[in-house]
Design a protein around this motif. Sequence first.
Motif: not given
Length: 213
Positions: A176-189
């Motif tokens: 929500q602020d630019n102090y922490l990294l926002g990510t989204e991850d999809y994995t198939l294995g």
Amino acid sequence: VNYAYRGDKLGLSLGVYGNGVDNEGKVNNYVNYNTAGRVWYSAVNTDETAVMLGLNSMFQSMKDNQEDPLTPSYSYSAYAVNKQFNIGVELFLQYKSVYLAAEYLNASFEFENAPSSKYVTTDALSAELVWNVTGEKTYYDAQYGVYGGVTVANPVSEGGLGALQLVARYSYADNQDNYLLGTEDYTLGINWLPEDNVKVLLGYSKVTDKDFA
């Protein structure tokens, strides 16, 4: 200092701890003051089915007497963290050879030298779905509220083909602020276990940086 109670269905673990670090003389007195706890409830635990709900929390207070406040020794980003509070909710569902595990985490940070707001709250979510194609059941211990690993029914050393798993996972972190990294991850294995405690993994992941950091 830790206290733990482990029953057939309900368990909890609560602890208080701290430490001091001297980083090669660069930090005069860096101290953590922490409390952490987890409560879990095994609503169902049979030979075929397991249902577990959990709640965990952690508070951490940090003191850093470093001479140069602009280059903090302990940080999640460009800014030093004074305090951190996490609370998480856990879910584990298993039926025969399939299980679903998920966790939601809310984390609040207080930054020491951030240029704008000193307080940041972020959310994170992860969920994984695993199918043991060869029929094994994933290990679950109700007294400790932990899961993971399988006993290979037909190991290669005994003339079998080992165990095979199909895995799907999703994880998300909101910035929500630019102090922490926002990510989204999809994995198939696909996991192949020729023997107990041996695993060969083949996976594909797509990771997206959702926010600038």
